[in-house]
Design a protein around this motif. Structure first.
Motif, short mmCIF file in Angstrom:
data_model
loop_
_atom_site.label_atom_id
_atom_site.label_comp_id
_atom_site.label_asym_id
_atom_site.label_seq_id
_atom_site.Cartn_x
_atom_site.Cartn_y
_atom_site.Cartn_z
N ILE A 7 39.36 -4.24 59.37
CA ILE A 7 40.39 -3.79 58.43
C ILE A 7 39.96 -4.11 57.01
O ILE A 7 39.12 -4.97 56.79
CB ILE A 7 41.78 -4.42 58.72
N ASP A 8 40.55 -3.40 56.08
CA ASP A 8 40.29 -3.62 54.66
C ASP A 8 41.49 -4.37 54.11
O ASP A 8 42.62 -3.90 54.22
CB ASP A 8 40.12 -2.26 53.96
N TYR A 9 41.27 -5.51 53.54
CA TYR A 9 42.38 -6.34 53.07
C TYR A 9 43.05 -5.79 51.81
O TYR A 9 44.02 -6.36 51.34
CB TYR A 9 41.92 -7.79 52.91
N HIS A 10 42.56 -4.65 51.30
CA HIS A 10 43.22 -3.98 50.19
C HIS A 10 44.31 -3.04 50.69
O HIS A 10 45.11 -2.55 49.91
CB HIS A 10 42.20 -3.20 49.35
N TRP A 11 44.34 -2.77 51.99
CA TRP A 11 45.37 -1.91 52.56
C TRP A 11 46.70 -2.65 52.57
O TRP A 11 46.75 -3.87 52.67
CB TRP A 11 45.02 -1.52 53.99
N THR A 12 47.79 -1.87 52.52
CA THR A 12 49.12 -2.45 52.64
C THR A 12 49.34 -2.84 54.10
O THR A 12 48.59 -2.42 54.99
CB THR A 12 50.21 -1.44 52.23
N THR A 13 50.40 -3.58 54.35
CA THR A 13 50.73 -3.97 55.72
C THR A 13 50.96 -2.74 56.59
O THR A 13 50.47 -2.67 57.72
CB THR A 13 51.98 -4.88 55.74
N ASP A 14 51.68 -1.76 56.06
CA ASP A 14 51.93 -0.53 56.82
C ASP A 14 50.63 0.21 57.13
O ASP A 14 50.47 0.76 58.23
CB ASP A 14 52.87 0.41 56.05
N GLU A 15 49.71 0.24 56.18
CA GLU A 15 48.43 0.89 56.41
C GLU A 15 47.62 0.17 57.48
O GLU A 15 47.01 0.80 58.35
CB GLU A 15 47.64 0.99 55.10
N ILE A 16 47.63 -1.16 57.45
CA ILE A 16 46.93 -1.95 58.47
C ILE A 16 47.51 -1.66 59.85
O ILE A 16 46.77 -1.44 60.81
CB ILE A 16 46.98 -3.45 58.14
N VAL A 17 48.82 -1.61 59.94
CA VAL A 17 49.49 -1.31 61.22
C VAL A 17 49.07 0.07 61.72
O VAL A 17 48.74 0.24 62.90
CB VAL A 17 51.03 -1.41 61.07
N ASP A 18 49.02 1.05 60.82
CA ASP A 18 48.65 2.41 61.23
C ASP A 18 47.18 2.52 61.63
O ASP A 18 46.84 3.26 62.55
CB ASP A 18 48.98 3.41 60.11
N LYS A 47 43.28 9.18 58.45
CA LYS A 47 42.52 9.85 57.39
C LYS A 47 43.24 9.78 56.04
O LYS A 47 42.59 9.85 55.00
CB LYS A 47 42.23 11.31 57.76
N GLU A 48 44.56 9.64 56.02
CA GLU A 48 45.28 9.43 54.76
C GLU A 48 44.91 8.08 54.17
O GLU A 48 44.82 7.92 52.96
CB GLU A 48 46.79 9.49 54.99
N ILE A 49 44.69 7.10 55.03
CA ILE A 49 44.36 5.75 54.60
C ILE A 49 42.87 5.64 54.29
O ILE A 49 42.46 4.95 53.34
CB ILE A 49 44.75 4.73 55.71
N VAL A 50 42.03 6.31 55.08
CA VAL A 50 40.57 6.27 54.93
C VAL A 50 40.07 7.71 54.72
O VAL A 50 39.53 8.31 55.64
CB VAL A 50 39.92 5.64 56.18
N PRO A 51 40.27 8.26 53.52
CA PRO A 51 39.89 9.67 53.31
C PRO A 51 38.38 9.91 53.20
O PRO A 51 37.91 11.01 53.49
CB PRO A 51 40.59 10.03 52.00
N SER A 52 37.62 8.91 52.82
CA SER A 52 36.18 9.05 52.63
C SER A 52 35.45 9.09 53.97
O SER A 52 35.64 8.21 54.82
CB SER A 52 35.68 7.88 51.79
N LYS A 53 34.60 10.12 54.16
CA LYS A 53 33.79 10.21 55.38
C LYS A 53 32.88 8.99 55.53
O LYS A 53 32.69 8.48 56.62
CB LYS A 53 32.94 11.49 55.36
N ALA A 54 32.31 8.54 54.40
CA ALA A 54 31.40 7.39 54.44
C ALA A 54 32.14 6.13 54.89
O ALA A 54 31.64 5.37 55.73
CB ALA A 54 30.76 7.17 53.08
N GLU A 55 33.34 5.91 54.34
CA GLU A 55 34.12 4.74 54.72
C GLU A 55 34.57 4.84 56.17
O GLU A 55 34.54 3.86 56.92
CB GLU A 55 35.34 4.59 53.80
N GLU A 56 34.96 6.05 56.59
CA GLU A 56 35.35 6.26 57.99
C GLU A 56 34.19 5.93 58.92
O GLU A 56 34.36 5.24 59.92
CB GLU A 56 35.79 7.71 58.20
#
Length: 90
Positions: A7-18, A47-56
């Motif tokens: 997980i990326d610790y910059h994500w919100t709690t809701d994003e981490i859950v998703d 994909k809304e949370i991780v839109p970049s193909k490279a990051e995905e």
């Protein structure tokens, strides 16, 4: 299995859950199967949370390294499946 999801610790709690829901959906595709439409809904949110193909690719690669489950293989199969089909990776 005992492992930590990447997980990326910059994500919100809701994003981490998703994102965790996405990992769990990939696990289900391998372990007992998952409805294609449910998987694609979860993937679209991912994909809304991780839109970049490279990051995905990086995140899914880390997940595959620790779990042995390929997100790429699962999503490719789901994209090629018919609506309502069950996705089961063997």
């Amino acid at each position: 299995m005992e492992y930590q999801y990447p997980i990326d610790y910059h994500w919100t709690t809701d994003e981490i859950v998703d994102v965790i829901k996405f990992y769990e959906a990939i696990e289900r595709a391998y372990e007992k199967g998952i409805d294609r439409d449910e998987l694609m809904t979860i993937y679209r949110r991912f994909k809304e949370i991780v839109p970049s193909k490279a990051e995905e690719k990086t995140i899914c690669g880390e997940f595959e390294d620790i779990s042995g489950y390929s997100s790429y293989k699962t999503i490719t199969k789901a994209k090629n499946a018919s609506p309502g089909e069950k996705i089961l990776i063997k």
